[in-house]
Design a protein around this motif. Sequence first.
Motif, PDB file in Angstrom:
ATOM      1  N   LEU A 173      45.778  72.413 -82.267  1.00  0.00           N
ATOM      2  CA  LEU A 173      46.381  71.231 -82.879  1.00  0.00           C
ATOM      3  C   LEU A 173      46.037  70.020 -82.027  1.00  0.00           C
ATOM      4  O   LEU A 173      46.098  70.068 -80.804  1.00  0.00           O
TER       5      LEU A 173
ATOM      6  N   SER B 114      42.502  78.216 -83.514  1.00  0.00           N
ATOM      7  CA  SER B 114      42.303  76.786 -83.707  1.00  0.00           C
ATOM      8  C   SER B 114      43.182  76.061 -82.700  1.00  0.00           C
ATOM      9  O   SER B 114      43.867  76.680 -81.904  1.00  0.00           O
TER      10      SER B 114
ATOM     11  N   TYR C 169      57.154  81.773 -88.262  1.00  0.00           N
ATOM     12  CA  TYR C 169      55.966  81.778 -87.423  1.00  0.00           C
ATOM     13  C   TYR C 169      56.370  82.229 -86.018  1.00  0.00           C
ATOM     14  O   TYR C 169      57.566  82.410 -85.732  1.00  0.00           O
TER      15      TYR C 169
ATOM     16  N   HIS D 189      51.345  82.512 -88.630  1.00  0.00           N
ATOM     17  CA  HIS D 189      50.768  81.711 -87.548  1.00  0.00           C
ATOM     18  C   HIS D 189      51.408  82.089 -86.213  1.00  0.00           C
ATOM     19  O   HIS D 189      52.634  82.212 -86.117  1.00  0.00           O
TER      20      HIS D 189
ATOM     21  N   TYR E 232      50.431  73.033 -90.518  1.00  0.00           N
ATOM     22  CA  TYR E 232      49.738  74.315 -90.549  1.00  0.00           C
ATOM     23  C   TYR E 232      50.624  75.437 -91.076  1.00  0.00           C
ATOM     24  O   TYR E 232      50.139  76.366 -91.713  1.00  0.00           O
TER      25      TYR E 232
ATOM     26  N   ARG F 262      52.285  68.995 -88.107  1.00  0.00           N
ATOM     27  CA  ARG F 262      50.846  69.128 -88.358  1.00  0.00           C
ATOM     28  C   ARG F 262      50.562  69.792 -89.697  1.00  0.00           C
ATOM     29  O   ARG F 262      49.450  69.730 -90.195  1.00  0.00           O
TER      30      ARG F 262
END
Length: 611
Positions: A10, A8, A58, A27, A51, A49
């Motif tokens: 951002l 994906s 991460y 992530h 996520y 964001r």
Amino acid sequence: MEKDNHYSSLETDNFDSPSFYVEDETHVFNVTDKDLSQFIKTIENIESRGYVGDQGMYKLKVSEASRAEGSGHQQVLNILKPHLKGKCVLQELRKYPLCDCLGYRAISGKNVFTSKFATEMALLSVYSSPETCCLQILQLSGSPKAVVDHWFDEARTFCVETRSARSELISHDEEGQGRLLENGKKLKVQYDQLLTSASSIAECRKKKEIHKYCSCEDCFVQSDPEDESDGLTCKSTVTPISNSALSKFPKYAMGIQLNPNKAEIKVTKSFSLSNLVSVLDLLPKVYRGLQIPHFYVGQVHSCFAAHTEDGALYAANYLHLGFPKIWVAVSAKYSDKVREALTSLKMDLNHTSCSNSLNHKYYILTLNFFDNLRVPYQITAQHEGEIVILKPDTLHFGFNTGPNVAEAVNFGTVNWIPVGVKSMKWRCRCFGDESIHLDMKPLVAAFFPQMLKSLCEYSVGKLQNEDDAKEKEEESSKSDSPQTVTARNMKTFECPVPECKSAYRDHRRRLVEHVRAQHPDSAIALLNQIETLYPTKVCASSTATMCEVCTSLIRGSSTHLEKHYKRQLNNAKLNLKTKEDYAQALERLQQSVKRRKKVVKANDNPEYYSS
């Protein structure tokens, strides 16, 4: 890969956000030299964001093109080579009966094992072949969890059998006292030598680190003043280990620090962890081990114990070259729950009274431990060219699947500041104050002035984060009433020895432990002075009072504590010296109760003093 990972991107109008994918529930964000040159902005943008969510870890994956412009593998090894031997430790793991945790100890020493390690790890070929057992399982299963299970199976083959906590407590009266007496004779001879030569005193003090020690009795007696490995690693009493057993222990070069002015290892053309700018650079001091990166060079099965970062800071760990590193992380939401569980285990009796046993870097936690505790965890494999980011107060530990070189550093953002202030409640005073405790006042004054009053009054429990403070300001502005901050005054307990400047905020028990460890010859007299200056506070029936001798918590009033002392005086298993300590504690308690009754009677009857 397609099944487990999804890509994906951002989106933001003000900042180009890196694309990301999810790997093993962690992530992974693709970054370039441009993203890393604005490191703090990149971190803040990723987390804003949402996520990552509540996960504590991460990864940032540096592009191949950007890495090619950084320091080469051979250059990294050439810079680190002179430091490998001096920083190498042998890692001993201990297994306890009926316990889902392993104990950890780093054994330092300039011997044949460290020399061989330094020679081998300076060769570039070591970091690419042959494949290790851990790497084979990771490639076959594709699951880091399978590698964790394999590592614990392997670790148990070279673990040292350890007695249970109860047997250690009993042997401390027999074997432990024998060791102390034998060591005391040596210290007495050494003291006589020091009295005859002033130069020997200066030489002795040069070898000692003032702020790197543990105040527990075993560690205080047996710690090595020449040990330059990990100053925060516990060195509790153990049985001597043979060379054949030592040869099986994994080797790890830990805490290698470089002078950035002389040698700088770069991740990309314009970024290195040594020039990472954060709010820590606003503080008046440079904290060794926080702002200055540490390098770690490890063999297969080498590990690092479970811990949280000092000051609940962020951490960035970059794998320069070599085999993958496996990470197990627990988010800050569950860190307190793990702390409380470890304290109740009493695996290491030297540190059961510490409020933050995780800072001792003593525990290797199994997955079964987390499952029984119902604590969720993350497991990820960090590959070459990836940066693992640990969010504030994230509990983490891990191991190496083969030889590798990693670099780690701490940093802070503006949003971290309230978390760093609240983390002060977990301060560990076993290793001193100045080396690991941050002065948060300048940062709070700059970014969160509404918190400054509470911080100065040390009311940690009343501190609020930015969102709570804004809501409170809005409510106060609507009601036109001035904002108030509730705070409690915390008492400072100072050591009664004039030459000793030790002091403890709101911790009388810490002062008692300090006197027993640092002033044993005059401990009884000093404890009497402490009782006079700071009378024992007897809690209500819903709370508990700590026994000054065995440090166990006695629930109830002073009557229950008095009964406990009397029972111990009649305990036939205790030696004469321990019974004398209980008698002294009982006498102090009775005197304190008499004084309080006298004060209560005077308050109820003002004519009491006149009569």
